[in-house]
Design a protein around this motif. Sequence first.
Motif: not given
Length: 212
Positions: A75-80, A106-116, A121-124
């Motif tokens: 359950p601790e695995i984060s899924i994006v 379609k968003t910039t690839p950098v956004k994916l790194q930001d999402a990770i 950090k517990g965000g969504a």
Amino acid sequence: MATRIVIFEDNDRVRNSLVTLLGNNKENTVCGSYPDVMNVSQVIRDEKPQVVILDIDMPQKDGISVIPVIKEIDPEISIVMYTQFEDDEKLFKSLCAGADGYVLKKTTPVKLQDAIEEVRKGGAPLSPAVARKVLFSFRDQSTAARDKYDLTEREIEVLELLTKGYSVKLIASELNIAYDTCRSHLRNIYRKLHVNCGKEAIAKVLAEKIVF
């Protein structure tokens, strides 16, 4: 310690690009990349990722269907979700199944790194277009619930503060109204919601998304 990442993406070009992009960041370790999710259980057990990047539209089995499988293993695995789909059905199916983020290709690839970084950090993390859809959906549900119980704007303000843990005295002070007036609003709220106390009111408000 670097974040362990597994990628499920059927498009070879996109998958290889993600491996390169994410692997070049010293904060990440890409421990596996796969063109489908047919062996997802074994992959998760073997690779022990902390974050899974998951496409939706893949051969034989779609990404949404394996979200509960991944969460059951850990359950601790984060899924994006990393997808081209921004329609409401797939978005809400993903979030309801347990996805922690939803990023559009379609968003910039950098956004994916930001999402990770955000999910760690517990965000969504949500792409802006997706976030708007979620917000509008909550607003629609909230409006319907307010209409159902015939709550006034002032009663909604009182409820919002009540759900934040404010006491009657603090609510009255925050809204600049008399203490007895605040108590009167609360009595009306309890009557309209068919509850007997603040705790029951808060439970109903959160369950039915009367405020957001």
